[in-house]
Motif scaffolding. Structure first.
Motif, PDB file in Angstrom:
ATOM      1  N   LEU A 285       0.835  -1.200   0.000  1.00 34.86           N
ATOM      2  CA  LEU A 285       0.000   0.000   0.000  1.00 34.86           C
ATOM      3  C   LEU A 285       0.867   1.247   0.000  1.00 34.86           C
ATOM      4  O   LEU A 285       0.602   2.209  -0.727  1.00 34.86           O
TER       5      LEU A 285
ATOM      6  N   ILE B  57       3.882   1.526  -1.114  1.00 32.48           N
ATOM      7  CA  ILE B  57       4.508   1.697  -2.433  1.00 32.48           C
ATOM      8  C   ILE B  57       3.511   2.334  -3.389  1.00 32.48           C
ATOM      9  O   ILE B  57       3.829   3.279  -4.120  1.00 32.48           O
ATOM     10  N   THR B  58       2.304   1.814  -3.368  1.00 34.79           N
ATOM     11  CA  THR B  58       1.277   2.376  -4.246  1.00 34.79           C
ATOM     12  C   THR B  58       1.059   3.841  -3.934  1.00 34.79           C
ATOM     13  O   THR B  58       0.966   4.687  -4.835  1.00 34.79           O
ATOM     14  N   LEU B  59       1.009   4.124  -2.646  1.00 42.03           N
ATOM     15  CA  LEU B  59       0.732   5.505  -2.237  1.00 42.03           C
ATOM     16  C   LEU B  59       1.847   6.432  -2.692  1.00 42.03           C
ATOM     17  O   LEU B  59       1.599   7.522  -3.219  1.00 42.03           O
TER      18      LEU B  59
END
Lengths: 461, 482, 628, 109, 178
Positions: free
Chosen positions: C621, C623-625
């Motif tokens: 999450l 990393i995605t953020l």
């Protein structure tokens, strides 16, 4: 739809048969029922079911996956009479639970609504939690069951969180609406990304993607071999089918594709590298299954970003891959059971020693199946991997693919280590007792794997 | 039909052997008959060769992925077919005097590998090529695993994986190249050759392709599997590996690298030549002090192949023709040398050169045969190795005189280690051990081989005429690049 | 023409036939039948050559056998070239070879492998004939390599002695080093001219400008080949060691024929050398240096064959000096006369050795002139010839070279004269120590059988009168050999001696007087010697250095052999055993070790699994953020 | 009825998100913190309920009944899951004598 | 009303923390009941009376009672649970906290629901019933399979069998990893 109903009813029927103690006819009834279900599925290729509108859609791939799962279940059931020969209690429940689980699998292969995904996921899982604990006197079995249950439930919770987040955006659980929303809102949206990610990770759990793979080796090892077989084959097919439907329906934003690529790398690495050190065959198969999931995820990855017309190719590849993988795995687990019995219940790879001298044909079958898993040409496993190669290269995931190539090499190593045992002489004479039905199933798996390897376009997908 | 027969004859014979498990004599006889049949077919193909490429079959397999069952041969492929066809009777024949074990099984495995090797050399589709390329490995794997020498399990696995590493890289490259062809994709060599990939792509694709062949031959620094594998393997396995399978690398370079990634080849030409020649000299130097006969031959093989690879990459008529010609000569030489090594192994119970020496008085006939083979190994003129080396040196010189110098040094190093090993095997004060001289069966093996050595040495055009036209064609495409 | 073709093919066919017959039947043949057959066949060759020679009138005739190598534009036919040069070489090769074959019947009579010996000797003759008859470089190279192989085989004929085997290998490897030059030269010439046939190469080369880099490189490389085969500095140390072979082998291969192949090659390529004065300079000085080297070392040798071997080295130096100054016919002349008298010397030495039952140390000889009369007389003739005493053959040939050298460089001349004096010194030392004084050994000397002495007599006659072949103008001669060769080697046409007759006479007188004085000096030193020389250790430094052959063998051992051996062993123990294999194995083990480590993560603890899952999820999450 | 609607309007949706996430996170942390399997299962229920609450809130704010129906199904599934889970727990307790999660480590590596 | 929300939220959070932190399982169950009741309060606040009712019945009435039952059955109330090492506890809290923050950051960006579609009737039994049996009939049917499976499974597990021959006693189980 009719197949769903049939299989559900079949489960109930089998339960009743159990109550009446008709152990002998359990498997035949279940198999005949399943064959009928396969026929129903096959005949319902293009039939439109208005009742299922918005919930399920049995398109070509869903039907294909359904037939595949049912067929593998038939093979597993063919193994059943011998496996449960000495088991007195709850045999009917075992069959019934597997049938219920298969229903969940069919749902996961055909959902168009996230609610159905959730329900399918649970219908698939709950029987498995029980089945994993099928050896009730065995602590290992109970431990496997509980681990699977705990980890699986948390994965469900995460998936639900994802569904909720997605719902907050679209106000619907329909995947079509979700796709429409995504098409309309191209700008990066963290809420959306998180929602998708949560759902994907829930599915990744079932497929055994790192870091959601922890359950796999332990559960594979602890569960009764027949259940392990079922989990390694039908459940994996279902998980991948569900995964594929989700990705294909929504199409992943690019940001998530990168994250998924990370997962691919991690999965390939962990699965293959740990497998190098495995001496317990069931755990080895678990890690190998993880690594295969890595390849499958790589194929899924190529379906991201709304690649038009690409989805069918990916789906076909996934079906082919999982189906042939399941064939090989089923055959190998049957052989494993044979060898395990011959070696007083030992589970290490060395139990295959002497097979070549005692049962040359079975040894050759085992070799072919292992080579298929390893991806050596003229076996279906090779074609499967090659398709993944093509997809990944076509989608431009070159570096990930190269890493995959390296990891495939490691994979070959541990399969070959097992293959090596097949042809080694046993330390003391071993007699392998082979039931005719098992022999037939192994042979069937082998021939199917080879035939699909030579004529890969047989499935018609 | 003849082409299919080449694959089917050994395949059927091998399956018969496996199914019937006949006694050793029958098994060897059947295998020998099968290989002689294939030899007859190959010679017939050679005899009727009209100088043009032949495509025997071209059937769709999985059109969507460019997979087609296309077989045929050009001059170069025919050369390789001839090599396989000529050498296999000898490899099977080796089993008569130097049996390794269960004759039915061993011969079945050998025949399977022969079928696959024929397949490799007649495949006209990259995918088909790859399939045969990997399949040829499996019988050998089991042969080594079961009947190898010391540390056979670890070494065999290492060899297998190392080779497969190359194979997978090749598969990756094939998949990549196939996808670059216009839809519907095709992996036929002709379609891949028509590709004109961007230079940057060719530069990296070169390596993923070359890796497979470099490991197969092997080329420094991808050679580390080779000496220990050759040393450990049973004689027949080593023969297949060194005499024929190593040549798949040479063949692959010509068929894949030169046609699919010509720009990449040109780009990395000097690096590859440098590596090859360095490896050749390196192996030749190491060979001198080896105490193990087979290991010595292994290094000598690596040395020769290094030179051949370098010659191919000079990319001129003499270099390529010489390199290709030499595949044949080297194949025959390897069978001879490993047979000799096997003979000695049987007589003194090992490959250790320290246990040999001082045997010439007891083995005068053997000494003569060995000397003739040594003469071939150090490429004396009128033996078949000489024209090849001469052409290769010409090719190297044409590219760069200094490179040629590095190559020519090999004839000195080759003489150093080959004569030394001859001395260590046979010469010196008489040793008081009971060893038998070469007997009739062994003559039956070696005399025809030596006859081939001199026949081709005197009339190298027999072989050269096969490669002449294809090489010219290759060069034409290359000049059209510039 | 057909007759010429047939004859030309038959000439090498004879010894080849001999090789095959004797080789295959080697267990059935006795010494006499094998030797007789071999001798007869070579003699037949000689007769056939003679027929060819007599029917030859200066033309160049190409005998086409078949196309050997055909690739692209490369056409290399297997052809013989019959012209004055090749005929001349064939003549004296077959002639001398026939004599030595005959001699060997006696010499090798008791050897168990005598048939093998004759087979190999015949094979050598065949290869040598190919060498001189080839019409292109590559066919010559067949012979070139063939004689090398035969030389290897024959040096190591007595294979039970490791030193002999070593000597054989050394000879072959040094020849091979020369061959590097030869091969490269051929490649260069081919790529330059598109052919390797002598005639077109020479024709095309003739059109090029002098000192063209191509020509210089080619000639230097060819010369490298020649130094290997003809034992010139720096590739000379093999020749003395080659004396390990049976004496007839030394006579035929390492004195009369094979070692002169380098000279032949230079004469063959004389057009090229004429165009490359730089190379010629190098050749000259290498020749002079080799002459001096051989002569000096010869002074201190105690092995009768070693003395002769260094003498050969020295004489070959003369020949190359001749090449260097462009005196090709003089060189060839010396090749011929040297073949006579050096073969004679070796055979004489063989006779002595035979007489003494294998003894080769001249310190253990002496006074043999009475017991081995024929040998003594013929040996004396040869010694006088090699010392250059008029009117023996050596005088004419050597003097011709020195005259040309004087014209080119007085310094070279002076050095050559000095070498000639040394030659006289060591040869007469040898003669005196062997045949004069009293016998110091323990054997019972006896004269050799007739089959051995007849060739000695024949060669003695030839050594004595061989000078008539090329009598210079100042003695009323017409330089027959020069005029004979001029049709074959264009370079010969360029050699002209512009010295006045007086100068020539003066030079001859000077060298003759110096040599005679040296002989007298030798007589004073060794003529009545009854005691043995001291050990080299007692000598002064320079003498010791020379006695130890200028330490050349040791130098090579330190510079090449030992480093090579070291490298070979350590490349294996380090490069292979410690790097290449461990890296491969290590990669696998590293993967396994990594697996073992990763495996620890799978610790069976459900909490940890949960933690792994959740942490993994949080990280994904994040990393995605963060990547958005 | 109006009052209720206004009441909901007063509470921003963000608050519900905050609350649900917090509950979810507490459940997560609890699952990691505790060794008693039963408590871990309770934490799981806590997490499920936080999702339920979120769905109900969303359903209300979006004016869509689907969310609430979904919650209904979640409750069903949770009940089924807990049944099975507790059965497994009981079964496990028969084979071993504790419900400590750390005791489950016979299957590893 | 906002204050009511805050109150309920506070109760939820505190009781949730208690569930996690309490030493005794009984306390945890009680706290969980409180938490669930507060969540039911939220449901009512959100106009989802039907769900609130079902929630109370299913969770508080069934699930938690089941849990209490199990606690009693297994004599778990006397069990003193060992604490995990401090490091593990820190890691656990950190993971939870991080998760919370990350999610918050995401919603902070993506929250776009405007309360524009308010429909007061959605939580009513009638509405839900209609939707459930019209649009969600298939899932409803499927859930029967789910329950069937769960029931069969629970029976299989919880019921004591006769002798089982297939399995070896746990102590002598083979298959240990080397």
């Amino acid at each position: 739809m009719s197949a769903l109903v049939l299989i559900s009813v079949l489960g109930v029927a089998v339960l009743y048969l159990g109550i009446f103690g008709r152990k002998v006819i359990l498997a035949p009834v279940a198999i005949i029922g399943l064959l009928a279900a396969i026929a129903l599925l096959a005949s319902g290729w293009h039939i439109h079911h208005p009742l299922l509108e918005g919930m399920l859609r049995f398109d070509r791939l869903a039907t294909g996956f359904g037939i595949g799962m049912a067929a593998i279940t038939v093979l597993v059931f063919l193994f059943g009479p011998d496996y449960y020969a000495r088991k007195e209690w709850h045999v009917a429940e075992q069959y019934a639970l597997m049938l219920f689980s298969l229903v969940g699998g069919l749902l996961m292969a055909s959902y168009t609504n996230l609610l159905m995904l959730f329900l399918g996921y649970e219908v698939l899982s709950i029987p498995l939690y029980v089945l994993a604990g099928g050896k009730k006197r065995s602590l290992r079995s109970s431990e496997a069951s509980l681990k699977y249950f705990l980890l699986g439930s948390f994965a469900t919770a995460f998936m639900l969180m994802g569904i909720a987040l997605l719902y907050s955006l679209t106000g619907s659980f329909d995947t079509g609406k979700l796709a429409a929303y995504m098409a309309a809102h191209a700008a990066p949206n963290m809420m959306l990304n998180f929602g998708l990610l949560f759902v994907v990770l829930g599915l990744a759990f079932k497929a055994g993607i790192v870091p959601f793979h922890f359950w796999k080796p332990d559960v594979y090892q602890g569960a009764p071999t027949l259940v392990t077989t079922f989990m390694a084959t039908v459940v994996l097919m279902a998980a991948i089918a569900g995964f594929y439907r989700f990705i294909d329906a929504t199409g992943m934003p690019h940001a998530l594709a990168t994250v998924l690529a990370l997962l691919v790398l991690a999965t390939l690495l962990v699965g293959n590298v740990i497998a190098l050190r495995q001496t317990n065959f069931k755990r080895l198969m678990a890690y190998s299954s993880i690594s295969h999931s890595g390849f499958l995820l790589l194929a899924l990855l190529t379906d991201t970003g709304f690649a038009e017309g690409h989805g069918a190719a990916v789906g076909g590849t996934l079906l082919y891959y999982t189906f042939t993988y399941s064939l090989a795995t089923t055959g190998l687990f049957i052989l494993f059971t044979i060898a395990k019995r011959a070696n007083q219940g030992a589970e290490h790879n060395g139990i295959f020693k002497g097979l070549w001298h005692a049962q040359p044909w079975l040894a050759l079958c085992a070799l072919a199946l292992l080579l298929s898993l390893a991806g050596i040409p003229l076996t279906a496993g090779f074609i499967a991997k090659y398709q993944v190669f093509l997809l990944a290269i076509g989608a431009g995931w070159l570096k990930v693919m190269l890493f995959g190539v390296l990891m495939a090499l490691l994979g070959i190593y541990y399969y070959i280590m097992v293959a090596r045992e097949l042809f080694a002489p046993a330390e003391q004479p071993v007699t392998f007792a082979v039931a005719p039905l098992n022999w037939a199933v192994v042979t069937l798996c082998t021939l199917a794997v080879l035939a699909l390897g030579v004529w890969p376009h047989l499935p018609g997908l | 039909m003849a082409l299919l027969a080449l694959v089917l004859i050994p395949l059927i014979a091998a399956s018969l052997l496996l199914a019937m498990r006949p006694a050793a004599a029958t098994a060897r006889g059947l295998a020998l008959v099968s290989t002689l049949l294939t030899l007859a077919v190959v010679l017939w193909l050679w005899y009727t060769w009209a100088g043009t490429a032949v495509t025997a079959y071209s059937l769709d397999w999985v059109p969507a992925w460019g997979m087609r069952f296309t077989i045929g041969y050009g001059g170069i492929g025919l050369l390789m077919l001839v090599l396989t066809g000529v050498l296999f009777p000898f490899i099977i024949g080796t089993g008569y005097k130097q049996p390794v074990g269960d004759a039915a099984l061993v011969n079945a495995l050998l025949l399977y590998s022969q079928a696959a090797l024929f397949g490799v050399f007649m495949a006209q589709n990259a995918f088909l090529f790859y399939i045969f390329f990997e399949l040829s490995l499996i019988p050998i794997f089991f042969l080594l695993l079961r009947w190898g020498g010391e540390h056979k399990r670890a070494i065999t696995i290492r060899f297998f994986l190392y080779t497969l590493l190359g194979g997978l890289a090749l598969l990756f490259s094939i998949a990549y190249a196939t996808l670059q062809t216009p839809a519907p994709h095709s992996a036929d060599f002709s379609a891949l050759a028509a590709l004109q990939l961007p230079a940057a792509t060719q530069q990296w694709l070169f390596w993923t392709l070359f890796l497979a062949f470099a490991i197969k031959m092997p080329i420094f620094p991808f050679h580390s599997w080779q000496p220990e594998t050759y040393t450990m393997a049973p004689t027949q396995g080593t023969m297949v590996l060194s005499a024929i399978m190593g040549k798949m690398g040479i063949y692959g370079i010509v068929v894949f690298l030169f046609t699919i990634v010509p720009i990449g080849t040109a780009y990395w030409q000097h690096l590859v030549i440098g590596l090859s020649l360095f490896g050749a000299v390196y192996a030749a130097v190491i060979a001198f002090r080896q105490d193990d006969f087979k290991r010595l031959v292994a290094y000598s093989s690596m040395s020769h192949l290094g030179l051949m690879c370098a010659a191919l990459f000079t990319w001129n008529a003499y270099g390529i023709s010489g390199g290709l010609y030499q595949t044949f000569a080297h194949g025959v030489l390897m069978v001879c040398l490993f047979y000799i090594a096997g003979m000695m192994e049987q007589r003194v119970g090992g490959n250790d050169l320290a246990r040999m020496g001082g045997l010439k008085t007891r083995m005068p006939r053997f000494a003569l045969l060995f000397m003739l083979i040594v003469g071939n190994a150090i490429s004396m003129p009128l033996t078949q190795s000489f024209p090849g080396e001469w052409l290769m040196f010409n090719g190297l010189w044409q590219l760069n005189p200094w490179i040629a110098l590095a190559g020519v040094v090999l004839i000195v190093l080759g003489a150093i280690y080959m004569l030394y090993v001859y001395q260590r095997v046979l010469l010196g004060p008489d040793r008081d051990v009971a060893v038998a001289d070469a007997d009739g069966e062994e003559h039956f093996m070696l005399v025809p081989l030596i006859a081939i050595i001199f026949l081709v040495g005197l009339f190298p055009n027999l072989v050269l005429q096969l490669v002449d036209a294809p090489v010219q064609q290759l060069l034409n495409t290359f000049t059209s690049l510039h | 023409m057909v007759r010429t073709d047939l004859l030309a093919m038959l000439v090498p066919a004879m010894p080849l036939l001999g090789t095959l017959i004797i080789g295959f039947g080697r267990r059935k043949f006795t010494a006499n039948t094998a030797g007789g057959l071999a001798t007869v066949l070579v003699a037949l060759s000689f007769v056939l050559t003679l027929v060819l020679f007599l029917g030859h009138h200066g033309e160049r005739h190409i005998v086409h056998l078949f196309n050997w190598i055909t690739v692209g534009e490369m056409q290399i036919p297997f052809t013989f070239q019959i012209d004055a040069l090749s005929l001349w070489m064939m003549l004296f090769i077959t002639g001398v070879a026939a004599l030595i074959h005959g001699y060997s019947i006696g010499y090798m009579h008791d050897d168990p492998r005598v048939a093998t010996f004759f087979a190999q000797l015949n094979l050598f003759t065949f290869a040598m004939l190919l060498l001189v008859m080839g019409s292109n470089f590559l066919v010559t190279f067949i012979g070139w390599e063939g004689v090398g192989l035969c030389s290897y085989l024959l040096i190591g004929f007595w294979y039970k002695t490791p030193e002999f085997n070593y000597a054989g290998r050394k000879a072959f490897v040094m020849n091979r080093i020369g061959d590097v030059g030869m091969v490269l030269a051929m490649a260069l010439l081919f790529l330059q001219f598109g052919t390797l046939n002598y005639a077109p190469v020479m024709d095309k080369a003739g059109l090029m400008a002098p000192n063209n880099p191509v020509v210089i490189t080619a000639t230097l490389l060819l010369f490298l080949g020649a130094t290997g085969k003809s034992a010139q500095i720096p590739l000379l140390t093999w020749l003395p060691d080659a004396m390990a072979g049976p004496t007839p082998v030394s006579a035929l291969i390492h004195a009369a024929t094979m070692v002169t192949a380098g000279v032949f090659l230079v004469v063959r390529s004389s057009v090229l050398y004429e165009l490359a004065p730089y190379t010629q300079q190098i050749v000259l000085w290498v020749g002079v240096a080799t002459a001096l080297f051989g002569a000096t070392v010869g002074l201190f040798q105690n092995d009768i064959k070693k003395v002769l071997a260094y003498s050969t080295v020295s004489q070959l130096g003369y020949m190359f000096a001749a090449m260097g100054v462009g005196a090709y016919s003089a060189g060839m002349f010396h090749v011929t006369t040297h073949a006579f008298f050096k073969a004679l010397l070796f055979l004489g030495a063989g006779s002595v050795i035979h007489a003494l039952g294998g003894e080769q140390d001249i310190r253990k000889m002496g006074g043999l002139k009475n017991t081995t009369r024929t040998t003594y007389v013929t040996f004396l003739v040869a010694t006088l010839a090699i010392a250059g005493i008029p009117p023996l053959s050596g005088f004419f040939s050597k003097d011709s070279i020195m005259a040309h050298a004087f014209q080119e460089s007085p310094l070279a001349y002076a050095l050559l004269v000095f070498a000639a004096m040394l030659t006289a010194l060591y040869m007469f030392r040898l003669l005196f120590l062997t045949f004069f004084g009293t016998y110091r050994g323990k054997a019972h000397p006896h004269e050799s059988p007739r089959v051995m002495t007849v060739p000695l007599v024949v060669l003695a006659v030839l050594s004595a009168v061989g000078g008539v072949l090329n009598i210079p103008h100042i003695f009323g001669g017409n330089e027959w050999l020069k005029h004979h060769l001029i049709t074959a080697a264009d370079g010969v046409a360029n050699e002209d001696l512009a010295l006045s007759a007086a100068t020539e006479y003066g030079l001859m007188a000077l060298s003759t007087i110096l040599v005679v004085l040296t002989i007298w000096y030798a007589w004073t030193l060794y003529g009545k010697k009854t005691t043995l020389d001291g050990e080299p250790a007692d000598m002064p430094f320079l003498k010791r250095l020379i006695a130890k052959r200028w330490m050349l063998d040791e130098l090579y051992a330190y510079l090449f052999e030992r480093p090579f051996s070291w490298l070979s062993r350590h490349l294996f123990t380090l490069g292979e055993a410690k790097v290449a294999v461990p890296v491969t194995v290590g990669t696998g083990e590293a993967a396994q070790g990594f697996g073992e480590w990763l495996r620890k993560l799978q610790n069976g603890n459900t909490s940890f699994y949960l933690f792994g899952m959740m942490l993994g999820m949080v990280l994904l999450l994040l990393i995605t953020l963060l990547s958005a | 009825m109006e009052n209720v609607i206004t009441a909901i309007r007063v509470v921003p949706l963000g608050h519900y998100f905050f609350l649900c996430f917090l509950l979810f996170a507490i459940g997560m942390a609890g699952a990691l913190l505790r060794r008693n399997i039963l408590i871990v299962i309770m934490c799981l229920e806590l997490m499920l309920n936080s999702v339920n609450l979120l769905l109900v809130a969303l359903s209300a704010f979006l004016g869509d009944t689907g969310g609430q129906v979904f919650v209904f199904f979640i409750m069903l599934v949770a009940a089924a899951e807990v049944t099975v889970g507790l059965a497994i727990l009981v079964q496990l307790k028969r084979n071993t004598d504790g419900v400590d999660i750390n005791q489950l480590n016979r299957l590893k590596w | 009303m906002l204050y009511l929300f805050y109150l309920l939220a506070a109760v939820s959070i505190l009781s949730a923390v208690t569930v996690v932190a309490a030493r005794s399982p009984i306390t945890s169950v009680i706290a969980l009941i409180v938490c669930f009741l507060s969540i039911a309060g939220h449901y009512i606040l959100l106009n989802a009376q039907f769900l609130a009712m079902v929630h109370v019945i299913v969770y508080t009435g069934a699930i938690l009672i089941l849990m209490l039952f199990v606690i009693m059955l297994l004599n778990m109330n006397q069990l003193v649970e060992q604490r995990k090492p401090l490091l593990v506890r820190i890691a656990a809290v950190a993971t939870g906290g991080l998760f919370f923050l990350v999610l918050l950051a995401a919603t902070h960006q993506g929250l776009s629901v405007a309360p524009a579609h308010f429909d007061a009737g959605i939580g009513l039994v009638h509405t839900i019933g209609t939707v459930l049996f019209r649009d969600y009939l298939v899932p409803f049917e499927v859930s029967s399979v789910l329950f069937l499976a769960a029931m069969a499974g629970a029976m299989v597990l919880a019921k004591k069998d006769g002798t089982e021959h297939v399995n070896l006693p746990p102590s002598s189980e083979p298959g240990q990893n080397a």
